[in-house]
Design a protein around this motif. Structure first.
Motif, PDB file in Angstrom:
ATOM      1  N   ARG A 178     -59.533 -65.640 -18.859  1.00 55.45           N
ATOM      2  CA  ARG A 178     -58.800 -65.390 -19.863  1.00 55.45           C
ATOM      3  C   ARG A 178     -58.242 -66.479 -20.746  1.00 55.45           C
ATOM      4  O   ARG A 178     -58.257 -67.457 -20.330  1.00 55.45           O
ATOM      5  CB  ARG A 178     -57.923 -64.086 -20.002  1.00 55.45           C
ATOM      6  N   LEU A 180     -55.429 -68.504 -22.333  1.00 54.70           N
ATOM      7  CA  LEU A 180     -54.136 -68.305 -22.497  1.00 54.70           C
ATOM      8  C   LEU A 180     -53.717 -69.405 -23.646  1.00 54.70           C
ATOM      9  O   LEU A 180     -54.182 -70.266 -23.687  1.00 54.70           O
ATOM     10  CB  LEU A 180     -53.536 -68.912 -21.091  1.00 54.70           C
ATOM     11  N   VAL A 191     -56.862 -64.344 -14.723  1.00 56.92           N
ATOM     12  CA  VAL A 191     -55.975 -63.393 -14.717  1.00 56.92           C
ATOM     13  C   VAL A 191     -56.220 -62.272 -13.827  1.00 56.92           C
ATOM     14  O   VAL A 191     -57.488 -61.795 -13.688  1.00 56.92           O
ATOM     15  CB  VAL A 191     -55.912 -62.804 -16.225  1.00 56.92           C
ATOM     16  N   ALA A 225     -46.519 -59.700 -18.184  1.00 56.40           N
ATOM     17  CA  ALA A 225     -47.131 -60.606 -17.405  1.00 56.40           C
ATOM     18  C   ALA A 225     -46.251 -61.328 -16.364  1.00 56.40           C
ATOM     19  O   ALA A 225     -45.155 -61.628 -16.528  1.00 56.40           O
ATOM     20  CB  ALA A 225     -47.997 -61.811 -18.074  1.00 56.40           C
ATOM     21  N   LEU A 249     -52.701 -63.922 -24.262  1.00 58.69           N
ATOM     22  CA  LEU A 249     -54.073 -63.874 -23.788  1.00 58.69           C
ATOM     23  C   LEU A 249     -54.935 -63.171 -24.421  1.00 58.69           C
ATOM     24  O   LEU A 249     -54.714 -62.080 -24.931  1.00 58.69           O
ATOM     25  CB  LEU A 249     -53.763 -62.958 -22.436  1.00 58.69           C
ATOM     26  N   ILE A 274     -52.129 -65.843 -13.525  1.00 60.04           N
ATOM     27  CA  ILE A 274     -51.149 -64.807 -14.328  1.00 60.04           C
ATOM     28  C   ILE A 274     -51.585 -63.537 -13.667  1.00 60.04           C
ATOM     29  O   ILE A 274     -52.808 -63.149 -13.431  1.00 60.04           O
ATOM     30  CB  ILE A 274     -51.589 -65.041 -15.601  1.00 60.04           C
TER      31      ILE A 274
END
Lengths: 894, 113
Positions: A178, A180, A191, A225, A249, A274
């Motif tokens: 993803r 960031l 992620v 997160a 995100l 993450i």
């Protein structure tokens, strides 16, 4: 207790001997003197006085010996003596010692290397506390226990609520890329969605902050997160104030609530950067790619846990996600994660074991030859009172010294070998990215292998050479000693065993070589030399609709096509060999379904010029055309394999495919599509694969948020890449370009695994062959030397040198023939046993060999001929020497 | 070749005699032999060859201790002394020996009648 103390003092005595012994000697001297004085006083002559006193005392040496045997541990003491003696003997024969130690070092080193790989990759506990109690729980098909791989959230929640076999249960999804965005820059990060309970299940604490709360597992409340320690350090400079701050995100804000501990490593999967909550609707029934990790409660076995979960699964109504055809499976987490690599690693371990066996047999032959050469020494020692046990022990101690030296050198070699193995093995063929390192277990293993090889090499020669017949030996002199029948038989058997083992190795190497050639030549179904591909995965609100996705990719390809130097551009949801594919289930319109849930196929959506660009050959019908648009009738192209699966020899053109809505995955049905073309099979995941059933849609009718763009140009790679990035970021700066590689890279890396297998097996085969030739040469040379006298007599009696040559060669040919025959039998038997592991079987994509049979005649003849050539060469040189012998020299030869 | 029965009467007999003799006074090896010979009226000839291993054994088990000193004839000798443990050991040995002797005597007497 007393015994123990005695043992300890005796042991200590081993090292204190000189002083004690000196005292004893002094004491006995004075005793003797006093005795002599007395005897003198009673009127004896000085000589007689001394003699009588000595008789009485029974001799100082004997007393010392009695005292010694009592004083310390005779076994260890004589072992130390044997050790010293052995070291002396070996030092005096540097050539023999070097060859023997090197041979063993290679065998032991290779085994140590493979063991350290096995240990670090398969057996080392996972980096979680008490990790062997962690299990993977999943739903499998009842019929074949294959992994379903998917779970509905209601199954997970019911398991979690009702089961008592576990102290805790957690779940995770595979990490996904993803975007960031934090502090003004954006990057792609892994992620990983996890449940709040995963931390407690793994029993890993957080570095700082808090974990996820159960209520954060509901969609809408899941915008929190946890950062990994690595990301926290690199991206946020280990700043505590990041807790409570938002990160973005894929365009959505998440609040950072914690940082994971630095010790948290998932090793086996792409390390996530993450963690976000794994949000599921409580009643969600759709299957998803969720994996469950559970920690077994104390005293509960995996089987008990499995039975409980299976029972719970049956109570879930079908509408609630339970399925009649499925059951539960509970497996050790470490084995689940590492199991896929076990097969090939164990295969390598087997091949390496063969090399060790050859090394041992080789050394046994060497030791035997040396034992015969030392017959005089053994006879002498036996005549001086050494028992057979003593002689055997001496021989075994010598082979133990050799093996331990070989083991020490082998461990170093193994370290280097393991590092080389890790460096050369292609990425993602090893399950864990933990370091392959030398630890106590590896050292222990090397020691055990050394002792094992000492026994393997030492026992037979020790038994044979210790069999000393004093009468014969002393009567007939040395020359008659060496030609014991049983010893010659043993030597022949050693050669036969070596030849057989080498044949297995060479045959294996031949199979891998043939398999590799086949793989290289295998039709890949596409060709695009020099083309470069990259991937874009659209994120954010502005690409939610298929039309928006289609528009983006069309603009991108159009703009790239106008760049100077660019010849052609195409787009597809995936390209051959990169493994990006979607899937669907379908039936042919107007026919009963072949399977209950339809026939599963892999799908691609591609641009009209895709087939032409990648030289994917169309067997029938047409390619997609620009007029196949979102509004025109739905069309599809099927692969040759699909045509065969669905229609056999019938003409598929014009038939209509109906898609089964995938309720289990919550995927709605595609619109029915008419088949307009049949294309040649193209490889999807790798070179070594059984063709899949594949169907292609026009990208315009099935746009997707993620696609590969392939571009051919005459620009240098760097310039092209720069132009691509510029174009893409001009179009939308938030959509990164990634997964850049050339089509040639893809092909090359698809062969990487097979290339590595071949390399390893070929190396082992070369090492084995070298060892075997040394062994055969030594043995045959020895035979010839032994019979020099016989040859001399024959020559005197009128034999020709050619006749002698024939005679000398005959024996090695007989041995070679028997060895090759046994090798063929063993290879074929092994091939049968390993067929399931080694060979690609229909429907399975995990075999190591491609396109060759277990009895591949070419590999077999190659192995036989090569070995036979080596055998002939190794025998020929000594045989020629035998034929050239001067009769007078031979007859005098002792 | 020496026959074993000449060496020792039964297992432990030599040790027992050594300890008994040392209980009276500390002695060196040669004196020990002479003393045992004398007191047994030459009935028991100690094999001098087995004396020193026996002494080493006793030393090891701390039943006796040894010290270097100078003899009356001006020789360096090792004087053996009974330790407390040795005295206890001797007592046990003697009592069990006496029991055994009594048993043997009874059996022998029964055999005669």
């Amino acid at each position: 207790m007393r015994y123990l103390r005695a043992l300890i003092t005796r042991f200590a005595e081993l090292f204190r001997k000189p002083r004690r012994e000196r005292e004893l000697v002094a004491e006995m001297e004075s005793h003797l003197q006093m005795h002599i004085d007395d005897n003198l006083r009673s009127g004896m002559t000085p000589q007689e006085a001394r003699r009588q006193a000595l008789l009485r005392l029974g001799g100082i040496e004997q007393t010392k010996e009695i005292y010694r045997d009592r004083k310390s541990l005779p076994i260890i003491e004589s072992l130390l003596r044997d050790l010293r003696y052995g070291l002396r003997v070996l030092r005096k024969n540097p050539g023999f010692t070097t060859v023997a130690v090197l041979t063993l070092a290679i065998g032991i080193g290779a085994n140590t290397a493979i063991f350290s790989v096995l240990e670090s990759q398969l057996w080392r506990p996972l980096p979680f506390p008490d990790s062997e109690r962690l299990v993977d729980a999943h739903v499998v098909l009842r019929e074949n226990l294959r992994q379903w791989g998917v779970l509905s959230s209601s199954v997970y929640k019911t398991w979690r609520e009702r089961s008592h076999s576990f102290t805790n249960l957690g779940a995770y999804d595979y990490p996904a890329n993803r975007n960031l965005t934090a502090g003004g820059t954006s990057e792609r990060v892994q992620v990983m969605p996890v449940t709040s309970s995963l931390w407690d299940t793994l029993e890993v604490p957080l570095e700082t902050g808090r974990g996820f709360l159960p209520e954060e597992e509901t969609p809408g409340r899941d915008r929190v997160a946890i950062l990994t320690d690595a990301l926290w350090q690199t991206r946020f400079a280990s700043d505590n104030s990041v807790i409570g701050k938002p990160i973005v995100l894929d365009g959505q804000p998440y609040i950072v609530v914690g940082v994971a501990s630095p010790g948290l490593h998932f090793e086996y999967i792409d390390e996530p950067a993450i963690f976000v909550p794994l949000a599921m609707e409580p009643s969600e029934q759709a299957l998803r790619n969720t994996y469950v990790i559970a920690r077994l409660a104390p005293g509960v076995s995996p089987e008990q846990a499995r039975a409980e979960l299976a029972g719970i699964l049956e109570t879930i109504p079908k509408s609630g996600g339970g399925q009649a055809e499925s059951t539960a499976s509970v497996t050790n987490l470490r084995e689940t994660w590492t199991g896929f690599a076990a097969r090939s690693l164990f295969f390598f371990a087997g091949a390496v074991l063969l090399v060790l066996l050859i090394a041992c047999v080789n050394n046994a032959g060497l030791l035997l030859a040396r034992g015969l050469g030392r017959q005089r020494e053994f006879t002498l020692r036996a005549a001086l009172g050494a028992g057979r046990g003593t002689l055997i022990r001496q021989s075994l101690v010598e082979s133990l010294i050799l093996s331990l030296a070989g083991g020490a050198a082998g461990t170093l070699l193994g370290l280097w070998g393991a590092a080389a193995f890790a460096a050369f093995i292609p990425q993602d063929t090893l399950p864990r990215n933990s370091h392959i390192a030398l630890d106590a277990r590896v050292l222990l293993f090397a020691l055990a292998v050394s002792i094992f090889s000492a026994l393997l090499t030492g026992v037979v020669p020790a038994l044979l050479s210790s069999r000393v017949d004093l009468n014969n030996a002393l009567r007939q002199g040395a020359s008659a000693l060496s030609s014991g029948r049983s010893q010659n038989r043993t030597r022949s058997s050693l050669v036969i065993i070596e030849v057989a083992l080498a044949l297995v190795l060479l045959f294996g190497a031949g199979l891998f070589l043939r398999s590799f050639v086949r793989l290289e030549q295998a039709p890949r179904g596409f060709d695009a030399p020099g083309a470069l591909s990259f991937r874009v995965s659209l994120r954010g609100e502005s690409y939610a609709q298929p039309e928006q996705q289609h528009r983006y990719f069309r603009s991108l390809t159009d703009q790239l096509g106008t760049l100077p130097g660019v010849q052609a551009v195409t787009v597809g949801t995936g390209i051959p060999l990169d493994g990006h594919t979607l899937s669907a289930s379908l039936n042919v319109a107007g026919r009963p379904p072949r399977r209950k849930h339809g026939t599963g196929v892999l799908t691609y959506a591609v641009a009209p010029n895709f087939f032409g660009f990648l030289h994917m050959h169309l067997l029938a019908g047409r390619a997609f055309a620009p007029q196949d648009s979102g509004t025109s009738p739905r069309v599809a192209i099927i692969s040759r394999n699909t045509a065969h699966t669905l229609f056999g020899s019938e003409d598929p053109l014009g038939k209509v495919l109906e898609f089964v809505p995938d309720e289990r995955r919550g995927v709605p049905a595609e619109a029915p599509s008419q088949i307009v073309g049949v294309s040649e099979n193209a490889q999807v995941f790798g070179a070594n694969e059984v063709p899949f059933d594949v169907i292609y849609f026009p990208f315009s009718q099935h746009p997707s948020s993620a696609a590969d763009i392939v571009i051919s140009s005459n620009l240098p790679r760097g310039a092209l890449l720069g132009a691509i990035r510029e174009t893409a970021y001009a179009l939308d700066k938030d959509q990164p370009v990634f997964d850049v590689h050339t089509m040639d890279d893809l092909i090359s890396s698809s062969l990487g695994g097979a290339r590595f297998d071949l390399l390893l097996v070929a190396c082992l085969a070369i090492v084995g062959l070298t060892l075997v030739s040394v062994g055969i040469f030594g043995t045959v040379a020895y035979f010839v030397q032994q019979r020099t006298r016989e040859f001399g007599i024959r020559l005197v009696l009128g034999a020709t040198p050619a006749g002698i040559l024939r005679h000398a060669l005959k024996r090695s040919f007989v041995m070679g023939f028997v060895g090759l025959l046994s090798g063929v039998v063993v290879s074929l038997a092994l091939g049968r046993v390993l067929r399931g592991v080694l060979y690609l079987v229909p429907g399975e994509h995990t075999g190591m060999l491609y396109g060759v049979k277990i009895y591949d005649p070419l590999s077999m003849s190659f192995a036989c001929i090569l070995l036979f050539a080596v055998l002939t060469l190794a025998s020929y040189i000594p045989a020629v020497r035998a034929a050239r012998v001067e009769p007078t020299v031979a007859l005098r030869y002792e | 070749m020496k026959k074993p029965e000449q060496r020792d009467l039964f297992p432990g007999a030599l040790e027992m005699m050594i300890l008994r003799t040392l209980k009276r006074q500390p002695l060196h090896g040669y004196a020990l032999v002479q003393h045992i010979k004398r007191t047994s009226n030459d009935l028991l000839q100690i094999e001098e060859g087995s004396l020193y291993p026996a002494l080493q054994r006793l030393l090891k088990e701390d039943l006796v201790k040894a010290e270097w000193s100078i003899s009356s004839t001006n020789r360096r000798v090792r004087i053996y002394k009974l330790t407390a443990a040795g005295a206890r050991h001797l007592e046990r040995q003697v009592s069990s020996f006496e029991k055994m002797l009594e048993g043997i005597t009874r059996v022998l007497a029964r055999g005669e009648s």
